[in-house]
Design an enzyme around this catalytic site. Structure first.
Site, mmCIF file in Angstrom:
data_model
loop_
_atom_site.group_PDB
_atom_site.id
_atom_site.type_symbol
_atom_site.label_atom_id
_atom_site.label_comp_id
_atom_site.label_asym_id
_atom_site.label_seq_id
_atom_site.Cartn_x
_atom_site.Cartn_y
_atom_site.Cartn_z
ATOM 1 N N SER A 562 0.839 -1.195 0.000
ATOM 2 C CA SER A 562 0.000 0.000 0.000
ATOM 3 C C SER A 562 0.877 1.249 0.000
ATOM 4 O O SER A 562 1.677 1.445 -0.920
ATOM 5 C CB SER A 562 -0.950 -0.046 1.197
ATOM 6 O OG SER A 562 -1.971 0.913 1.080
ATOM 7 N N HIS A 680 -7.154 -5.647 -1.557
ATOM 8 C CA HIS A 680 -6.315 -4.969 -0.581
ATOM 9 C C HIS A 680 -6.508 -5.513 0.832
ATOM 10 O O HIS A 680 -5.559 -5.649 1.589
ATOM 11 C CB HIS A 680 -6.665 -3.480 -0.598
ATOM 12 C CG HIS A 680 -5.591 -2.593 -0.076
ATOM 13 N ND1 HIS A 680 -4.720 -1.920 -0.907
ATOM 14 C CD2 HIS A 680 -5.227 -2.264 1.177
ATOM 15 C CE1 HIS A 680 -3.882 -1.204 -0.180
ATOM 16 N NE2 HIS A 680 -4.165 -1.397 1.088
#
Length: 715
Positions: A562, A680
Site C-alpha cells: 500500500s 487490498h
C-alpha cells in the site's frame, strides 16, 4: 498462483503486437528472455507546465479486453518463472506450518456473552462464534466457508446489542472494502429480513432497545449517516452528512447506554483535521457540534467498544496544541469549549490510543515505538501500567465503562498473538487464548537500533534474526517499512517474518517519519512536501544494515504494501544499486494521477495533488512511475495486486510492471502477480495465502541466493 495455458499467453502476445502495429507505436525490447511484450500507446499531456509522458495509459482500463488479456499473459509468465524455482516444496511446508495455526480475535462481551471470530488450523477463514459465560461452549453463528466455494468471503462482527441478543455482522468478498451488513437474532439463530446494500460502511451500531440502528454508508455524493428502523426492510432515513463530498470520511457510534450519537468527520485519512458532533437521543435533541473549526485531530473512539463516552462525558484524544496528543473531557450537557477540561496532558511519549474500561481511562502510549497501556482515573491520576513482556506489540485495552472485564493482546515478529483477559479493578491478567507456537521462538531475538537519516535525524529500527548471528555481511536481509498516515509500525507477528528468520534471514522494520511513533511532528515530517524524508529514512536503513555487516547489497531485499508499496517503489527508482530484490504489493506508483481513482481523494491531505501547482512539484519529484529510466540496471521486482483491491487502484502495479519490464538494463526479472479474485483487505483463504507467501518468498530467496530448506517446527 493461477496456472494458465500457454496458448492464452501466445494469443495475448499476438494481440499486443497487433495493437502496436495498428497504433503505430513501438514495441519495447524485452527486459529478459521470455518477458511478454507490452504495446505502447503513448499519451502526452502538459501538467503544471511540465510535459508528462504515459506510455501505458491504456492499462488503466481494468476491464477492457486488451487489459484482461495482458493480465492473463503476465500471470502466465510469472507462473512459468516461479514454478521452476528450487526448494518450493520445502518452503511451502514451512510456510504452511506458520499459517495453519489456530487464531482468534479479542472478544466483545455483552450481558455474559462473548462474541468473537475464530479460525481453526485447518480452516481457510475465521467463523463467528458466541460463548455463553466464561467457561461456556463456543457456538457457531456464521460460517463464511459455506458461502463461497473458493472460500473468499470473510465475516466481521460490527455491533452487538447491549443484551447480547442481536448482532450486526458484515460479509466481505475477495478483500474488497465494500461489505454487505446483516442483522442476526442470536437467540433464534436466524437472520432478520432487513436488507442493506453492498457498500463502504464506517459505523454500524444497534440501539439498546433493538428498535433500530445507526449506520454510515458511502454514497456517490459522499458519506451519509442513516437511521434504520429494524423491521422496515431496506428503508433508511438520512440524519447527517448533506454537503460533505466523497473526499470526507464520516464515522458514527453510540454510547453504551444509547443516549448519545457521536459523529466524527475526517478530512481524508491523514490525522490533520476532523469535526465532532453529537446528538442527545434521550432528549430527542438536534445534532450539534463539539468542534468543527479547529485544524487538528479529535479522536472519539468507536468500533465495537463504542465511543469514549462515560455517562454525559465525552473523552477526546487530540493533537490540538499537543503534537504528542493529550486527553480532554467534554461535558455533553454543557459542551462549550470554555468548559472543556484537560484530563491527561501531553507528555514525553505520544498517546497512541484511548479507550474506556472498568471506569478507567486506558491510554496506550508509545515509548520508542514500544506500546505501554496506562490506566488513569477520571481526574488524570495514573493508577498502574501494563507493560509488554518483551520487544513486541501490545494492543490497546478493549472493554466497556461499566465492566471490569477487558482484553488486550501481545505478539512479536515470531510470536503469534496471545489474548489476555484483564481485571481492571484488581489489575490482574490471565491468558484467554494463545495461538500455538509453530517455531522454536527461543532461537530468535529482536533488537532495536537507531541510525542517522540523510538529514541527520535519528531513526529507530527493529532487527530480528537467529541468536548468535555473525556480522560478516553474508546474510540475506529483508527490510520493510510504511511511513505514513500517522500509523505506527510495531513489531507485530508476521508468518512471513517468522518463515524468513526460520530460513536464515534477517528481518528489519524501519520506523520512518510519516508514521505516528513520535507524535504529530513525526507524522508531518513525512507528509506532503516532506515525503522525501520517508524515502531517505528507508534508504538510510538499508545502508545501515550493509555498513554494520548484517547484509550486503546483493543480499538485501525490500518489501512494502500500500503506502509501503509507494515506499519501495521510490527506493527502487532512487537507489536501484542498493537492493537485489523488491516485493511491491498493492502500491501507489503513479502519484501524478493517483488522486483520480477509487477512494484516493481521501489521501490528498497526506500526499497532496498534482492539481495544485505547488504540490505537483514535490509529487512529481519522487513519483516512481515518472522516474523509471531506460537502461538502468534495476533489481528483481515482484509486483503484487488484484482485481478486488477497491482501495488502491491495481492500475499502478500494471503500468509500473509494463514500464519496468521495458526499461530495465539488467537481466533481473520483473514479474506481476495479479490475483483476479483478491484485493487490498483480508479475504484470501489460508490455502491460497500459503501459495502466495511461498511464491513471494521463493522469488526473494532465489534472488538473494538462499536455498529453501525444511526447518524444524515446534510441536
Amino acid at each position: 498462483m493461477r496456472r494458465k495455458h500457454l496458448t492464452l499467453a501466445v494469443l495475448a502476445i499476438v494481440f499486443a503486437l497487433w495493437t502496436s502495429i495498428a497504433t503505430g507505436a513501438q514495441v519495447p525490447r524485452a527486459a529478459a528472455p521470455g518477458v511478454p511484450k507490452t504495446a505502447i500507446s503513448e499519451v502526452k499531456e502538459i501538467i503544471q507546465g511540465v510535459e508528462i509522458s504515459d506510455p501505458y495509459r491504456w492499462l488503466e482500463e481494468q476491464n477492457s479486453p486488451q487489459t484482461r488479456e495482458w493480465i492473463d499473459e503476465q500471470n502466465a509468465y510469472t507462473d512459468s518463472v516461479i514454478a521452476k524455482l528450487p526448494g518450493r516444496d520445502a518452503l511451502r511446508e514451512k510456510v504452511s506450518a506458520l499459517l495453519k495455526i489456530e487464531n482468534m480475535n479479542i472478544p466483545t462481551l455483552r450481558n455474559g456473552r462473548y462474541f468473537f471470530t475464530r479460525r481453526l488450523a485447518d480452516q481457510d477463514q475465521a467463523m463467528l462464534y458466541v460463548r455463553q459465560g466464561l467457561n461456556g461452549k463456543d457456538e457457531l453463528l456464521v460460517d463464511p466457508l459455506a458461502l463461497s466455494p473458493q472460500h473468499t468471503i470473510t465475516v466481521n462482527l460490527n455491533s452487538v446489542s447491549r443484551d447480547g441478543a442481536l448482532i450486526v455482522y458484515s460479509l466481505r468478498s475477495g478483500g474488497e472494502d465494500e461489505v454487505t451488513p446483516h442483522l442476526f437474532d442470536v437467540n433464534a439463530r436466524k437472520e432478520l429480513a432487513d436488507k442493506f446494500p453492498r457498500a463502504r460502511y464506517s459505523g454500524l451500531v444497534i440501539l439498546p432497545d433493538k428498535s433500530g440502528l445507526y449506520l454510515t454508508r458511502q454514497t456517490p455524493e459522499g458519506p451519509r449517516v442513516y437511521f434504520h428502523k429494524i423491521g422496515s426492510g431496506d428503508a433508511d432515513t438520512e440524519v447527517f452528512g448533506k454537503g460533505y463530498g466523497p473526499e470526507k470520511i464520516i464515522n458514527s457510534s453510540l454510547s453504551e447506554d444509547g443516549h448519545y450519537l457521536i459523529i466524527n468527520v475526517s478530512y481524508g485519512s491523514a490525522a490533520t483535521k476532523n469535526e465532532v458532533y453529537f446528538q442527545d437521543l434521550g432528549a430527542k435533541g438536534a445534532i450539534v457540534p463539539v468542534v468543527n473549526d479547529v485544524t487538528a485531530a479529535f479522536a472519539t473512539g468507536g468500533g465495537e467498544s463504542g465511543p469514549n463516552v462515560a455517562g454525559d462525558k465525552l473523552y477526546l484524544r487530540t493533537n490540538w496544541n499537543a503534537p504528542k496528543w493529550r486527553v480532554l473531557e467534554v461535558d455533553l450537557k454543557n459542551p462549550a469549549r470554555d468548559h472543556w477540561r484537560e484530563v491527561i496532558p501531553e507528555g514525553e511519549n505520544a498517546i497512541d490510543s484511548l479507550s474506556l474500561a472498568g471506569g478507567k481511562l486506558a491510554v496506550a502510549v508509545t515509548e520508542n515505538v514500544i506500546n505501554h497501556v496506562r490506566l488513569y482515573d477520571i481526574n488524570g491520576k495514573l493508577l498502574r501500567e501494563i507493560n509488554p513482556p518483551s520487544l513486541g506489540n501490545l494492543s490497546a485495552l478493549r472493554g466497556t465503562w461499566d465492566s471490569n472485564e477487558a482484553f488486550f493482546t501481545f505478539n512479536s515478529f515470531h510470536i503469534p498473538p496471545t489474548i489476555y483477559r484483564y481485571d481492571v479493578a484488581a489489575g490482574k491478567q490471565a491468558v484467554w487464548f494463545q495461538s500455538p507456537l509453530p517455531i522454536p521462538t527461543d532461537r530468535y531475538e529482536v533488537k532495536q537500533v537507531w541510525y542517522s537519516s540523510k538529514d541527520g535525524t535519528k531513526i529507530p529500527m527493529f532487527v530480528a534474526h537467529a541468536k548468535g548471528l555473525k556480522l560478516d555481511g553474508s546474510h540475506p536481509a529483508l527490510l520493510t517499512g510504511y511511513g505514513g498516515f500517522n500509523l505506527n509500525s510495531n513489531p507485530a507477528f508476521s508468518p512471513f517474518a517468522a518463515a524468513w528468520m526460520e530460513s536464515g534471514g534477517v528481518w528489519a522494520l524501519a520506523n520512518l517519519r510519516g508514521g505516528g511513533e513520535y507524535g504529530e511532528a513525526w507524522h508531518h515530517a513525512g507528509m506532503l512536501d516532506k515525503k522525501q524524508n520517508v524515502f531517505d529514512d528507508f534508504i538510510a536503513a538499508g545502508e545501515w544494515l550493509v555498513k554494520n555487516k548484517y547484509t550486503s547489497p546483493e543480499h538485501l531485499a525490500i518489501r512494502g504494501r500500500s503506502n509501503g508499496g509507494l515506499l519501495v517503489g521510490a527506493a527502487l527508482t532512487q537507489r536501484p544499486d542498493l537492493f537485489a530484490a523488491v516485493s511491491c504489493g498493492y502500491p501507489l506508483l503513479d502519484m501524478v494521477r493517483y488522486h483520480k481513482f477509487l477512494v484516493a481523494s481521501y489521501w490528498v491531505p497526506e500526499y497532496g495533488s498534482s492539481d495544485d501547482p505547488a504540490q505537483f512539484k514535490y509529487i512529481y519529484a519522487y513519483s516512481p512511475y515518472q522516474h523509471v529510466k531506460a537502461g538502468t540496471k534495476y533489481p528483481a521486482v515482484l509486483f503484487i495486486t488484484g482485481d478486488s483491491d477497491t482501495r488502491v487502484a491495481p492500475l499502478h502495479a500494471r503500468k509500473m510492471a509494463a514500464l519496468l519490464q521495458a526499461s530495465t538494463g539488467s537481466d533481473k526479472p520483473v514479474l506481476l502477480h495479479y490475483d483476479t479474485k483478491a484485493g487490498h483487505s483480508a479475504g484470501t483463504p489460508v490455502s491460497k495465502e500459503i501459495d502466495n507467501v511461498t511464491d513471494e518468498m521463493n522469488f526473494l530467496m532465489w534472488q538473494l541466493g538462499m536455498t529453501p530448506k525444511a526447518a524444524p517446527v515446534a510441536k
